[in-house]
Design a protein around this motif. Structure first.
Motif, PDB file in Angstrom:
ATOM      1  N   GLY A   6       0.802  -1.247  -0.121  1.00 22.07           N
ATOM      2  CA  GLY A   6      -0.007  -0.091  -0.043  1.00 22.07           C
ATOM      3  C   GLY A   6       0.805   1.184   0.016  1.00 22.07           C
ATOM      4  N   SER A   7       2.131   1.246   0.106  1.00 20.12           N
ATOM      5  CA  SER A   7       2.886   2.433   0.291  1.00 20.12           C
ATOM      6  C   SER A   7       3.176   2.853  -1.065  1.00 20.12           C
ATOM      7  CB  SER A   7       4.233   2.038   0.848  1.00 20.12           C
ATOM      8  OG  SER A   7       4.887   1.210   0.149  1.00 20.12           O
ATOM      9  N   LEU A   8       3.569   4.155  -0.998  1.00 17.46           N
ATOM     10  CA  LEU A   8       4.140   4.802  -2.427  1.00 17.46           C
ATOM     11  C   LEU A   8       5.430   5.572  -1.985  1.00 17.46           C
ATOM     12  CD1 LEU A   8       3.751   6.262  -5.109  1.00 17.46           C
ATOM     13  CD2 LEU A   8       2.343   8.023  -4.050  1.00 17.46           C
ATOM     14  N   LEU A   9       6.280   5.373  -2.849  1.00 11.13           N
ATOM     15  CA  LEU A   9       7.630   5.992  -2.776  1.00 11.13           C
ATOM     16  C   LEU A   9       7.786   6.779  -4.012  1.00 11.13           C
ATOM     17  CD1 LEU A   9      10.592   6.425  -1.571  1.00 11.13           C
ATOM     18  CD2 LEU A   9      11.347   4.364  -2.654  1.00 11.13           C
ATOM     19  N   ALA A  10       8.281   8.092  -3.936  1.00 10.15           N
ATOM     20  CA  ALA A  10       8.664   8.756  -5.231  1.00 10.15           C
ATOM     21  C   ALA A  10       9.906   9.458  -5.143  1.00 10.15           C
ATOM     22  CB  ALA A  10       7.552   9.940  -5.108  1.00 10.15           C
ATOM     23  N   VAL A  11      10.848   8.880  -6.019  1.00  9.27           N
ATOM     24  CA  VAL A  11      12.278   9.327  -6.060  1.00  9.27           C
ATOM     25  C   VAL A  11      12.379  10.318  -7.124  1.00  9.27           C
ATOM     26  CG1 VAL A  11      14.828   8.479  -6.202  1.00  9.27           C
ATOM     27  CG2 VAL A  11      12.946   7.243  -5.104  1.00  9.27           C
ATOM     28  N   LEU A  12      12.279  11.743  -6.881  1.00 10.97           N
ATOM     29  CA  LEU A  12      12.137  12.471  -7.924  1.00 10.97           C
ATOM     30  C   LEU A  12      13.428  13.736  -7.804  1.00 10.97           C
ATOM     31  CD1 LEU A  12       8.427  13.134  -7.651  1.00 10.97           C
ATOM     32  CD2 LEU A  12       9.815  11.794  -9.005  1.00 10.97           C
ATOM     33  N   PRO A  13      14.881  13.449  -8.138  1.00 10.77           N
ATOM     34  CA  PRO A  13      15.757  14.169  -7.806  1.00 10.77           C
ATOM     35  C   PRO A  13      16.122  15.184  -9.163  1.00 10.77           C
ATOM     36  CG  PRO A  13      16.523  12.073  -8.856  1.00 10.77           C
ATOM     37  CD  PRO A  13      15.036  11.767  -8.544  1.00 10.77           C
ATOM     38  N   ASP A  14      16.834  16.279  -8.734  1.00  3.35           N
ATOM     39  CA  ASP A  14      17.091  16.992  -9.861  1.00  3.35           C
ATOM     40  C   ASP A  14      18.030  16.083 -10.581  1.00  3.35           C
ATOM     41  OD1 ASP A  14      15.680  19.380  -9.327  1.00  3.35           O
ATOM     42  OD2 ASP A  14      17.173  19.699  -7.822  1.00  3.35           O
ATOM     43  N   LEU A  38       5.703   2.723  -7.165  1.00  2.00           N
ATOM     44  CA  LEU A  38       7.219   3.488  -7.060  1.00  2.00           C
ATOM     45  C   LEU A  38       6.845   4.322  -8.118  1.00  2.00           C
ATOM     46  CD1 LEU A  38      10.096   3.652  -6.529  1.00  2.00           C
ATOM     47  CD2 LEU A  38      10.549   1.639  -7.920  1.00  2.00           C
ATOM     48  N   VAL A  39       7.319   5.435  -8.100  1.00  2.00           N
ATOM     49  CA  VAL A  39       7.823   6.464  -9.139  1.00  2.00           C
ATOM     50  C   VAL A  39       9.141   6.772  -9.164  1.00  2.00           C
ATOM     51  CG1 VAL A  39       6.773   8.411  -8.091  1.00  2.00           C
ATOM     52  CG2 VAL A  39       7.184   8.614 -10.423  1.00  2.00           C
ATOM     53  N   LEU A  40      10.004   6.656 -10.198  1.00  6.99           N
ATOM     54  CA  LEU A  40      11.412   6.643 -10.005  1.00  6.99           C
ATOM     55  C   LEU A  40      11.716   7.662 -11.032  1.00  6.99           C
ATOM     56  CD1 LEU A  40      14.421   6.189  -9.294  1.00  6.99           C
ATOM     57  CD2 LEU A  40      14.070   4.144 -10.875  1.00  6.99           C
ATOM     58  N   VAL A  41      12.500   8.618 -11.106  1.00  2.73           N
ATOM     59  CA  VAL A  41      13.178   9.436 -12.223  1.00  2.73           C
ATOM     60  C   VAL A  41      14.533   9.461 -12.014  1.00  2.73           C
ATOM     61  CG1 VAL A  41      13.354  11.738 -13.308  1.00  2.73           C
ATOM     62  CG2 VAL A  41      11.100  10.970 -12.356  1.00  2.73           C
ATOM     63  N   ASP A  42      15.233   8.940 -13.118  1.00  2.80           N
ATOM     64  CA  ASP A  42      16.796   8.974 -13.116  1.00  2.80           C
ATOM     65  C   ASP A  42      17.098   9.621 -14.407  1.00  2.80           C
ATOM     66  OD1 ASP A  42      19.394   8.588 -12.886  1.00  2.80           O
ATOM     67  OD2 ASP A  42      19.108   6.103 -12.962  1.00  2.80           O
ATOM     68  N   TRP A  43      17.758  10.853 -14.391  1.00  5.46           N
ATOM     69  CA  TRP A  43      18.177  11.703 -15.344  1.00  5.46           C
ATOM     70  C   TRP A  43      19.431  12.425 -15.167  1.00  5.46           C
ATOM     71  CZ3 TRP A  43      15.329  16.982 -15.964  1.00  5.46           C
ATOM     72  CH2 TRP A  43      15.094  17.365 -14.824  1.00  5.46           C
ATOM     73  N   MET A  44      19.986  12.796 -16.412  1.00  5.43           N
ATOM     74  CA  MET A  44      21.312  13.516 -16.385  1.00  5.43           C
ATOM     75  C   MET A  44      21.375  14.733 -17.396  1.00  5.43           C
ATOM     76  SD  MET A  44      23.646  11.012 -18.176  1.00  5.43           S
ATOM     77  CE  MET A  44      25.048  12.167 -18.312  1.00  5.43           C
ATOM     78  N   ALA A 190      12.975  22.312 -20.514  1.00  5.93           N
ATOM     79  CA  ALA A 190      11.973  21.519 -21.512  1.00  5.93           C
ATOM     80  C   ALA A 190      11.705  20.255 -20.676  1.00  5.93           C
ATOM     81  CB  ALA A 190      12.531  21.338 -22.913  1.00  5.93           C
ATOM     82  N   ALA A 191      12.955  19.596 -20.250  1.00  2.00           N
ATOM     83  CA  ALA A 191      12.812  18.404 -19.599  1.00  2.00           C
ATOM     84  C   ALA A 191      12.120  18.501 -18.397  1.00  2.00           C
ATOM     85  CB  ALA A 191      14.092  17.627 -19.172  1.00  2.00           C
ATOM     86  N   TYR A 192      12.260  19.388 -17.435  1.00  2.00           N
ATOM     87  CA  TYR A 192      11.384  19.694 -16.225  1.00  2.00           C
ATOM     88  C   TYR A 192      10.070  19.884 -16.693  1.00  2.00           C
ATOM     89  CZ  TYR A 192      14.992  20.415 -12.592  1.00  2.00           C
ATOM     90  OH  TYR A 192      16.120  20.085 -11.745  1.00  2.00           O
ATOM     91  N   ALA A 193       9.741  20.772 -17.775  1.00  2.00           N
ATOM     92  CA  ALA A 193       8.319  20.911 -17.998  1.00  2.00           C
ATOM     93  C   ALA A 193       7.669  19.648 -18.210  1.00  2.00           C
ATOM     94  CB  ALA A 193       8.324  21.878 -19.202  1.00  2.00           C
ATOM     95  N   PHE A 194       8.528  18.767 -19.114  1.00  2.00           N
ATOM     96  CA  PHE A 194       7.910  17.431 -19.404  1.00  2.00           C
ATOM     97  C   PHE A 194       7.310  16.602 -18.362  1.00  2.00           C
ATOM     98  CE2 PHE A 194       8.773  12.795 -20.226  1.00  2.00           C
ATOM     99  CZ  PHE A 194       7.887  12.720 -21.042  1.00  2.00           C
ATOM    100  N   LEU A 195       8.295  16.531 -17.078  1.00  2.00           N
ATOM    101  CA  LEU A 195       8.323  15.774 -16.043  1.00  2.00           C
ATOM    102  C   LEU A 195       6.974  16.309 -15.150  1.00  2.00           C
ATOM    103  CD1 LEU A 195      11.917  15.050 -15.106  1.00  2.00           C
ATOM    104  CD2 LEU A 195      10.280  13.353 -16.047  1.00  2.00           C
TER     105      LEU A 195
END
Length: 213
Positions: A6-14, A38-44, A190-195
């Motif tokens: 039932g948990s939710l983890l959001a990993v949303l780094p810059d 789980l929602v995970l964003v991994d970007w560079m 643009a990437a921030y706006a998309f996310l």
């Protein structure tokens, strides 16, 4: 990270911004139990572009693994380094930002549906494919959940309002219970706006809009 039912983890780094000559290694693993989400964003980014550093790091490696009730559903790795006489910059095709976004679990169904139907605001081009159909097909398939059951790539049609997002691609994971999105853009905003747009439905669960300016 271990997620209980039932948990939710959001990993949303810059985004990671590697300096010239640097070597970066990151490994993350997530273990979901029951109906965890789980929602995970991994970007560079390519580096400190304003200082003239663009894809000038020595190497970059990031790896993510996800298990649901002990069953592996995703092993994802990206590695960039100078190879065969070809620089990283030469291979990146003008992109400044590359990344992935993973959504998995019942608390993210609304967000996944929003992305899959292409109902993104801000002028992004509508997908020329049906990721939602991909997810349904994956749910109906009893095969290996790690297999690339179906995938599609969606590109902007040259519309000036596409906000410099070069491309996105979609792939169903975990037998259709999750969605893996890859994206590339020519500038960070643009990437921030998309996310921000893609993850907007999560604002109510997280208490604030994801990647709020």
């Amino acid at each position: 990270a271990h997620l209980g039912p039932g948990s939710l983890l959001a990993v949303l780094p810059d985004p990671v911004t590697p300096l010239a000559g640097s070597r970066f290694v990151q490994k993350q693993s997530f273990h979901l139990s029951g109906d965890a989400s789980l929602v995970l964003v991994d970007w560079m980014t390519s580096g400190r572009k304003a200082l003239g550093e663009s894809w000038e790091f020595a190497s970059f490696e990031t790896a993510n693994s996800v298990e649901c009730d002990g069953t592996p559903v995703l092993q994802d790795k990206m590695e960039l380094r100078y190879e065969d006489g070809v620089s990283i910059k030469e291979r990146m095709g003008g992109a400044h930002v590359v990344g992935m976004m993973l959504l998995i679990g019942p608390r993210l169904e609304e967000t996944m549906r929003r992305i899959a139907l292409g109902h993104l605001a801000g002028g992004f081009a509508a997908p020329r494919c049906d990721p939602l159909g991909t997810m349904k097909a994956a749910k109906a398939d009893a095969g290996d959940p790690l297999a690339n059951l179906a995938s599609c790539k969606c590109f902007s049609d040259g519309d000036a309002n596409a906000q410099s997002v070069l491309s996105t691609s979609f792939r169903a994971v975990a037998n259709g219970a999750g969605l893996l999105v890859r994206f590339a853009a020519s500038d960070t905003e643009a990437a921030y706006a998309f996310l921000r747009d893609a993850l907007a439905p999560l604002g109510g669960q997280l208490g604030r809009p994801p990647f709020a300016p």
